[in-house]
Design a protein around this motif. Sequence first.
Motif, PDB file in Angstrom:
ATOM      1  N   ASP A 116      -5.845 -35.115 -41.091  1.00 19.70           N
ATOM      2  CA  ASP A 116      -5.673 -34.439 -39.805  1.00 19.70           C
ATOM      3  C   ASP A 116      -5.639 -32.931 -40.066  1.00 19.70           C
ATOM      4  N   LEU A 117      -6.643 -32.216 -39.565  1.00 18.89           N
ATOM      5  CA  LEU A 117      -6.766 -30.797 -39.906  1.00 18.89           C
ATOM      6  C   LEU A 117      -7.208 -29.985 -38.694  1.00 18.89           C
ATOM      7  N   THR A 118      -6.583 -28.829 -38.497  1.00 16.37           N
ATOM      8  CA  THR A 118      -7.033 -27.884 -37.477  1.00 16.37           C
ATOM      9  C   THR A 118      -8.113 -27.009 -38.086  1.00 16.37           C
ATOM     10  N   ILE A 119      -9.244 -26.906 -37.407  1.00 17.51           N
ATOM     11  CA  ILE A 119     -10.378 -26.168 -37.952  1.00 17.51           C
ATOM     12  C   ILE A 119     -10.708 -24.956 -37.089  1.00 17.51           C
ATOM     13  N   GLU A 120     -11.322 -23.954 -37.725  1.00 17.21           N
ATOM     14  CA  GLU A 120     -11.685 -22.711 -37.063  1.00 17.21           C
ATOM     15  C   GLU A 120     -13.175 -22.440 -37.245  1.00 17.21           C
ATOM     16  N   ALA A 121     -13.684 -21.510 -36.451  1.00 17.78           N
ATOM     17  CA  ALA A 121     -15.099 -21.146 -36.538  1.00 17.78           C
ATOM     18  C   ALA A 121     -15.359 -20.259 -37.749  1.00 17.78           C
ATOM     19  N   GLU A 122     -16.616 -20.268 -38.188  1.00 27.89           N
ATOM     20  CA  GLU A 122     -17.108 -19.439 -39.295  1.00 27.89           C
ATOM     21  C   GLU A 122     -16.422 -19.767 -40.616  1.00 27.89           C
ATOM     22  N   LYS A 123     -16.147 -21.057 -40.819  1.00 25.90           N
ATOM     23  CA  LYS A 123     -15.582 -21.514 -42.088  1.00 25.90           C
ATOM     24  C   LYS A 123     -16.310 -22.773 -42.549  1.00 25.90           C
ATOM     25  N   GLU A 124     -16.095 -23.128 -43.826  1.00 28.35           N
ATOM     26  CA  GLU A 124     -16.680 -24.346 -44.373  1.00 28.35           C
ATOM     27  C   GLU A 124     -15.576 -25.344 -44.688  1.00 28.35           C
ATOM     28  N   TYR A 125     -15.883 -26.605 -44.427  1.00 33.08           N
ATOM     29  CA  TYR A 125     -14.921 -27.684 -44.673  1.00 33.08           C
ATOM     30  C   TYR A 125     -15.603 -28.783 -45.488  1.00 33.08           C
ATOM     31  N   GLU A 126     -14.835 -29.382 -46.391  1.00 35.79           N
ATOM     32  CA  GLU A 126     -15.367 -30.410 -47.273  1.00 35.79           C
ATOM     33  C   GLU A 126     -14.817 -31.765 -46.878  1.00 35.79           C
ATOM     34  N   VAL A 127     -15.720 -32.688 -46.627  1.00 41.35           N
ATOM     35  CA  VAL A 127     -15.360 -34.060 -46.274  1.00 41.35           C
ATOM     36  C   VAL A 127     -15.391 -34.915 -47.540  1.00 41.35           C
ATOM     37  N   PHE A 128     -14.384 -35.744 -47.688  1.00 38.36           N
ATOM     38  CA  PHE A 128     -14.191 -36.565 -48.891  1.00 38.36           C
ATOM     39  C   PHE A 128     -14.138 -38.032 -48.483  1.00 38.36           C
ATOM     40  N   ILE A 129     -14.992 -38.882 -49.087  1.00 34.52           N
ATOM     41  CA  ILE A 129     -15.002 -40.321 -48.816  1.00 34.52           C
ATOM     42  C   ILE A 129     -14.850 -41.053 -50.149  1.00 34.52           C
TER      43      ILE A 129
END
Length: 295
Positions: A78-91
């Motif tokens: 559960d994460l709050t995200i912002e614009a102009e950033k990169e996020y890494e998804v882990f499976i």
Amino acid sequence: MKKPKNIGFVGAAVATMILSQAVAPAAMAWGPERQTYTMNAPAAKATFNSITDNAAVGDERDFVRIVEKGTNGTYTSDLTIEAEKEYEVFIYFHNDASTTYNDPAHNYVGVAQNTRVSSSFPTSLAVGEVGKIFGRITSTSTDPEAVWDEAYVRAKEDLTLHYVSGSAKIYNRWQANGSVLSQNLFTDTGTFIGMNQLNGVVPGCDIYSGQVVYTLQTHAVKGEEPEEKPDDPTPVDPTPEKPSEPDMPTELPNTGPAEVALAVIVVIAIVAGIVYWQKTHKAVKRATKKAKGRK
């Protein structure tokens, strides 16, 4: 049993990140309900992500997580995200069968065949909206044949999410480590994973476990640009038009005594001229008549 290859620098870094996930809170958005196991009592059949005390990730049913890239943060559900950033998804994936069942003597019942991973994510979110990052693992030889999980992302502002091309990779301790995955990852069918090659074969035991990782880029949603308008015309006076009036002199002419006397003399001269002209004209007419009578 075949020993795994050396992990290498990239694999070791990812393994370190996995170990930090034991403290990540579980969203419990997984499915389906299924039999669970422990590290000391693994399954006697091929089954994915059903161990509840994995030393690396804790409860394997919570296998989809996300983190802001480049922050050394903890993967979370559960994460709050912002614009102009990169996020890494882990499976995370782990066939929980005991290694005992990977051999011919047990008809390879511990080996997962035709194993695929698929994922999806929201392409846009409004401020305050909650979206789901979805992950699913399927196999034609596991029980159950599919397991799935979700992580939640909460938008701090209006934004869009975009897959960073080429970022989806598999990490494990085998030759497939670091391989770029097909964008079939984002279809219902999914893309093959594997150990030494991406052929869908995943034997049972934690030495064959690994993870699929990909990056999302976020962008702010910009307001609609106002339509360009021509320069405003000269304002129109709502008062009805009136006929134009002649210009008036700003001052009256000088009318002193001398000017009045001069004007009187001019008038008298004009009148005298008119009287003289009339008398002369009559005299000329009389003379003309007399001359005609003498003929």
